[in-house]
Design a protein around this motif. Structure first.
Motif, PDB file in Angstrom:
ATOM      1  N   ASN A  14       0.846  -1.183   0.000  1.00 12.58           N
ATOM      2  CA  ASN A  14       0.000   0.000   0.000  1.00 12.58           C
ATOM      3  C   ASN A  14       0.889   1.244   0.000  1.00 12.58           C
ATOM      4  N   LEU A  15       1.060   1.848  -1.157  1.00 11.23           N
ATOM      5  CA  LEU A  15       1.986   2.973  -1.292  1.00 11.23           C
ATOM      6  C   LEU A  15       1.594   4.150  -0.399  1.00 11.23           C
ATOM      7  N   LYS A  16       0.320   4.440  -0.310  1.00  5.43           N
ATOM      8  CA  LYS A  16      -0.101   5.569   0.516  1.00  5.43           C
ATOM      9  C   LYS A  16       0.307   5.356   1.975  1.00  5.43           C
ATOM     10  N   ALA A  17       0.050   4.179   2.499  1.00  2.00           N
ATOM     11  CA  ALA A  17       0.409   3.882   3.891  1.00  2.00           C
ATOM     12  C   ALA A  17       1.922   3.885   4.082  1.00  2.00           C
ATOM     13  N   GLU A  18       2.642   3.318   3.122  1.00  4.36           N
ATOM     14  CA  GLU A  18       4.111   3.298   3.221  1.00  4.36           C
ATOM     15  C   GLU A  18       4.689   4.705   3.138  1.00  4.36           C
ATOM     16  N   ALA A  19       4.123   5.530   2.274  1.00  4.83           N
ATOM     17  CA  ALA A  19       4.591   6.911   2.151  1.00  4.83           C
ATOM     18  C   ALA A  19       4.310   7.680   3.444  1.00  4.83           C
ATOM     19  N   SER A  36      10.490  16.652   1.639  1.00  2.00           N
ATOM     20  CA  SER A  36      10.092  16.778   0.231  1.00  2.00           C
ATOM     21  C   SER A  36       9.463  15.468  -0.226  1.00  2.00           C
ATOM     22  N   LEU A  37       8.623  15.559  -1.238  1.00  2.54           N
ATOM     23  CA  LEU A  37       8.027  14.350  -1.809  1.00  2.54           C
ATOM     24  C   LEU A  37       9.108  13.442  -2.388  1.00  2.54           C
ATOM     25  N   ARG A  38      10.157  14.025  -2.914  1.00  4.65           N
ATOM     26  CA  ARG A  38      11.264  13.242  -3.466  1.00  4.65           C
ATOM     27  C   ARG A  38      11.928  12.381  -2.380  1.00  4.65           C
ATOM     28  N   GLN A  39      12.135  12.975  -1.199  1.00  2.00           N
ATOM     29  CA  GLN A  39      12.713  12.214  -0.082  1.00  2.00           C
ATOM     30  C   GLN A  39      11.827  11.032   0.290  1.00  2.00           C
ATOM     31  N   VAL A  40      10.542  11.281   0.368  1.00  2.00           N
ATOM     32  CA  VAL A  40       9.607  10.220   0.742  1.00  2.00           C
ATOM     33  C   VAL A  40       9.592   9.143  -0.326  1.00  2.00           C
ATOM     34  N   ALA A  41       9.566   9.539  -1.585  1.00  2.00           N
ATOM     35  CA  ALA A  41       9.578   8.569  -2.682  1.00  2.00           C
ATOM     36  C   ALA A  41      10.850   7.724  -2.642  1.00  2.00           C
ATOM     37  N   ASP A  42      11.981   8.363  -2.396  1.00  2.00           N
ATOM     38  CA  ASP A  42      13.245   7.619  -2.280  1.00  2.00           C
ATOM     39  C   ASP A  42      13.189   6.627  -1.128  1.00  2.00           C
ATOM     40  N   ALA A  43      12.590   7.044  -0.018  1.00  2.00           N
ATOM     41  CA  ALA A  43      12.511   6.177   1.164  1.00  2.00           C
ATOM     42  C   ALA A  43      11.664   4.936   0.922  1.00  2.00           C
ATOM     43  N   VAL A  44      10.648   5.046   0.076  1.00  2.00           N
ATOM     44  CA  VAL A  44       9.796   3.879  -0.200  1.00  2.00           C
ATOM     45  C   VAL A  44      10.154   3.194  -1.506  1.00  2.00           C
ATOM     46  N   GLY A  45      11.089   3.768  -2.263  1.00  2.00           N
ATOM     47  CA  GLY A  45      11.583   3.120  -3.470  1.00  2.00           C
ATOM     48  C   GLY A  45      10.684   3.249  -4.685  1.00  2.00           C
ATOM     49  N   VAL A  46      10.065   4.413  -4.857  1.00  2.00           N
ATOM     50  CA  VAL A  46       9.230   4.657  -6.036  1.00  2.00           C
ATOM     51  C   VAL A  46       9.617   6.003  -6.638  1.00  2.00           C
ATOM     52  N   ALA A  47       9.160   6.233  -7.847  1.00  2.00           N
ATOM     53  CA  ALA A  47       9.359   7.533  -8.471  1.00  2.00           C
ATOM     54  C   ALA A  47       8.499   8.553  -7.735  1.00  2.00           C
ATOM     55  N   HIS A  48       9.018   9.758  -7.574  1.00  2.00           N
ATOM     56  CA  HIS A  48       8.278  10.753  -6.789  1.00  2.00           C
ATOM     57  C   HIS A  48       6.925  11.081  -7.403  1.00  2.00           C
ATOM     58  N   ARG A  49       6.787  10.933  -8.685  1.00  2.00           N
ATOM     59  CA  ARG A  49       5.500  11.205  -9.338  1.00  2.00           C
ATOM     60  C   ARG A  49       4.421  10.221  -8.885  1.00  2.00           C
TER      61      ARG A  49
END
Length: 185
Positions: A14-19, A36-49
């Motif tokens: 669940n990307l929302k919960a992981e983010a 930043s959204l980029r930091q969060v995306a990096d932390a969960v291993g997805v593209a920030h978009r």
């Protein structure tokens, strides 16, 4: 030939919960100002978009973290039986989660009408304050003033204590002083 069922989640679950979990952890570590959204995306291993499918922007993600924190605080406050219990629970939460608490208190109340989940979470905390501090107060205006007094006292006391301005030797002493200030509501 059988049809392959469509996945309801991203490859990470669940990307929302992981983010939300990652954002909470990052805010706790470095504060909300730098998130930043980029930091969060990096932390969960997805593209920030990918996060834009769940959060319209950085502020929406911060609101979600604050909503979760208010909900957790409210759950803890439901166990309070006295003004002293409430004060101790609130202060301990704020001091153990300083960066999260700073985020929570940074959310402008005026904009909460546009964010019903955040507004509902904040109102859960306020409802618990009303249960504890407004038992014998009859008018809505008097209840509102009583709760405002509690929160002004708590927020001010915690802020001054964290800044090192308030001369209290310990968390326990701070709780005792704030409890005394809010006694007799």
């Amino acid at each position: 030939m059988t049809a392959t069922p469509q996945r309801a989640t991203y490859r990470h679950g669940n990307l929302k919960a992981e983010a939300l979990k990652a954002a909470t952890r990052l805010v706790a570590q470095s504060g909300h100002e730098a998130l930043s959204l980029r930091q969060v995306a990096d932390a969960v291993g997805v593209a920030h978009r990918s996060l834009y499918n769940h959060f319209t922007d950085r502020e929406a993600l911060l609101d979600a973290v604050a909503t979760d924190a208010y909900t957790r605080l409210a759950a803890q406050l439901t166990k309070a039986q006295t003004p002293e219990d409430y004060t101790a629970t609130y202060v301990r939460f704020a001091l153990r989660n300083r960066a999260i608490y700073a985020l929570m208190t940074s959310r402008p109340h005026a904009t909460m009408k546009r964010n019903p989940p955040l507004q509902a979470a904040v109102h859960k905390v306020i409802t618990e304050a009303m249960r504890i501090f407004c038992r014998d107060i009859e008018t809505p205006a008097a209840r509102r003033r009583a709760v405002m007094k509690v929160y002004i006292t708590l927020y001010g006391g915690i802020s001054l204590y964290v800044a090192g301005v308030l001369d209290q030797p310990s968390e326990k002493a701070l709780i005792a002083e704030l409890s005394a200030m809010n006694a007799g509501m």
